[in-house]
Design a protein around this motif. Structure first.
Motif, PDB file in Angstrom:
ATOM      1  N   SER A  76       7.117  -2.994  -7.322  1.00 46.23           N
ATOM      2  CA  SER A  76       7.425  -3.038  -5.897  1.00 46.23           C
ATOM      3  C   SER A  76       8.902  -2.744  -5.640  1.00 46.23           C
ATOM      4  N   ARG A  80      10.377   0.618  -3.575  1.00 52.68           N
ATOM      5  CA  ARG A  80      10.676   0.186  -2.196  1.00 52.68           C
ATOM      6  C   ARG A  80      11.487   1.235  -1.402  1.00 52.68           C
ATOM      7  N   PHE A  83       9.043   3.939  -0.146  1.00 51.18           N
ATOM      8  CA  PHE A  83       8.057   3.510   0.840  1.00 51.18           C
ATOM      9  C   PHE A  83       8.677   3.201   2.195  1.00 51.18           C
ATOM     10  N   SER A  84       9.936   2.855   2.215  1.00 52.94           N
ATOM     11  CA  SER A  84      10.581   2.627   3.512  1.00 52.94           C
ATOM     12  C   SER A  84      10.662   3.914   4.314  1.00 52.94           C
ATOM     13  N   PHE A  87       6.833   4.813   5.510  1.00 54.09           N
ATOM     14  CA  PHE A  87       6.291   3.906   6.525  1.00 54.09           C
ATOM     15  C   PHE A  87       7.405   3.504   7.497  1.00 54.09           C
ATOM     16  N   ILE A  90       7.205   0.372   9.937  1.00 54.22           N
ATOM     17  CA  ILE A  90       7.238  -1.013   9.469  1.00 54.22           C
ATOM     18  C   ILE A  90       8.689  -1.489   9.407  1.00 54.22           C
ATOM     19  N   HIS A  94       9.445  -6.881   7.400  1.00 55.59           N
ATOM     20  CA  HIS A  94       8.087  -7.282   7.774  1.00 55.59           C
ATOM     21  C   HIS A  94       7.235  -7.481   6.521  1.00 55.59           C
ATOM     22  N   GLY A  97       5.136  -4.538   4.541  1.00 50.79           N
ATOM     23  CA  GLY A  97       5.718  -3.674   3.514  1.00 50.79           C
ATOM     24  C   GLY A  97       5.523  -4.228   2.123  1.00 50.79           C
ATOM     25  N   LEU A 101       3.194  -2.569  -0.972  1.00 47.22           N
ATOM     26  CA  LEU A 101       3.765  -2.301  -2.290  1.00 47.22           C
ATOM     27  C   LEU A 101       3.017  -3.043  -3.388  1.00 47.22           C
ATOM     28  N   ALA A 139       1.006   4.147  10.074  1.00 42.01           N
ATOM     29  CA  ALA A 139       1.207   3.394   8.839  1.00 42.01           C
ATOM     30  C   ALA A 139      -0.122   3.091   8.156  1.00 42.01           C
TER      31      ALA A 139
END
Length: 414
Positions: A76, A80, A83-84, A87, A90, A94, A97, A101, A139
């Motif tokens: 994760s 990270r 993925f930020s 998405f 998000i 929050h 997220g 992950l 998302a």
């Protein structure tokens, strides 16, 4: 629902074809053969499930060590930043997220039991951010398409089945690298298709460097294997696959030791789960293997394969992969159905046959799209799924095509 229709169709179609063979072709043994096949298939299903007890106990024990040692959390943290960007809806802090992950990390490691609850939790949290409660948010769509494309690092169950069929594989792990490569292309296709819909710039530095580097690495690996002589390819592939797998085991154990986890206790807890899963799947395997056996013995499977093979022959394409195509046709509808067909193909041709290996790589390259969408969207009452299905099916198609091509590179030497 889809599996219910498919299961009934197997029996009804097999019955109609058997009637044709009895009345028109004069095959008086057809119904006797079909009835005998049900007994044989039921016995095979039970034998396979019982044989899986030790293997599933072993690997789920290893997975439990990794889980308690913080492997999912480590994954994760690693992804990270990527993925930020994927998405943007998000908020940074929050909980959705983190759940997304954790779900992806669990899926990559083959922790299906952990992945599904985490995924349902992520959907619930995404629904809290969703302004239109009956319509899938951007998302949600990105999450489900990536989930359905099924990036898998450890195809444990497939390797286990390869060791338990009637004609077992000499090296069950030889499909490890091909599955990893095929599922990468499936996931990449899903990511690009959704990014185009959502106008996410994949060329931004945070995304381009890791994705571009990974794509270049995968491409280089494929080029390397495609250039190896047939006499060396199998050896290099097998050594690399088994080295990577055993390295994962050592990494899980060492990380758990560093975090002062009781490694032995964690292994036993996971092994108990593996034992329970192996026993629970007996009814499901009996159901699908009996249906597939009846369909095959009636001649339906042969007619289907011959028709597809004739089409590829007419196009001038090698058709050695065609016997494995039923797995590809079933996979979007039912994971257990596709698994049953994979086992049937390995039982019929052998786990180390080309169709047997292609079936395994296809099985590991994608997820059960309709099931994933139904369960996850249904859990939060989403009715308008927008472009989710077409993106997920595109990823599935790319995964299947990639699986076939990669299987030819690794295993087809004739």
């Amino acid at each position: 629902m889809a599996l219910n229709i498919v299961w009934i169709a197997f029996f009804v179609i097999a019955f109609l074809v058997a009637l044709y063979r009895l009345i028109i072709l004069g095959d008086t043994r057809i119904f006797e053969n079909m009835v005998n096949s049900t007994f044989d298939a039921a016995k095979t299903a039970a034998d396979i499930s019982l044989g899986l007890i030790g293997i599933m106990s072993l690997w789920l024990g290893i997975m439990k060590i990794g889980e308690r040692g913080g492997v999912i959390q480590a994954f994760s943290k690693l992804v990270r930043p990527i993925f930020s960007r994927l998405f943007p809806e998000i908020p940074p802090d929050h909980p959705a997220g983190g759940s997304i992950l954790m779900n992806f990390s669990a899926n990559m490691l083959g922790l299906d039991n952990a992945a599904t609850p985490l995924g349902l939790k992520a959907m619930k949290e995404l629904q809290e951010l969703n302004p239109e409660k009956d319509t899938a948010s951007n998302a949600m769509i990105m999450f489900l398409v990536l989930n359905a494309s099924s990036l898998t690092l450890l195809p444990i169950s497939i390797m286990a089945y390869r060791s338990q069929v009637k004609i077992p594989a000499a090296n069950p792990a030889d499909v490890f690298l091909p599955i990893l490569l095929a599922t990468f292309f499936s996931t990449l296709a899903g990511l690009v298709s959704v990014a185009l819909y959502q106008r996410i710039n994949l060329l931004q530095k945070t995304l381009l460097l890791p994705l571009g580097g990974l794509t270049l690495g995968i491409g280089t690996l494929l080029y390397f294997f495609s250039r190896l002589p047939a006499s060396q390819l199998n050896t290099v592939s097998e050594v690399a696959s088994n080295f990577l797998l055993f390295s994962v085991i050592i990494a899980f154990i060492v990380l758990a030791m560093i975090r002062k986890v009781n490694v032995y206790s964690a292994f036993i807890d996971g092994a108990v789960e593996g034992f329970q899963i192996a026993i629970k799947i007996i009814p499901y395997l009996v159901a699908i293997l009996v249906a597939v056996a009846v369909f095959r013995v009636s001649g339906c499977m042969d007619y289907l394969i011959q028709g597809i093979a004739a089409l590829f022959h007419a196009l001038g394409v090698n058709s050695d992969f065609v016997p494995a195509l039923p797995v590809a046709l079933m996979k979007p509808l039912s994971g257990s159905g596709a698994r049953g067909l994979m086992i049937e193909i390995m039982n019929q041709y052998g786990a180390d046959s080309f169709p047997g290996r292609v079936a395994c790589v296809i099985q590991g390259s994608t997820e059960t799209t309709f099931y994933v969408l139904a369960v996850y969207f249904g859990s939060v009452n989403i009715k308008k799924t927008r472009y989710t299905l077409q993106c997920a099916l595109l990823a599935e198609l790319v995964g299947i095509v990639a699986a076939i091509i990669i299987a030819y590179i690794f295993f087809h030497h004739g």
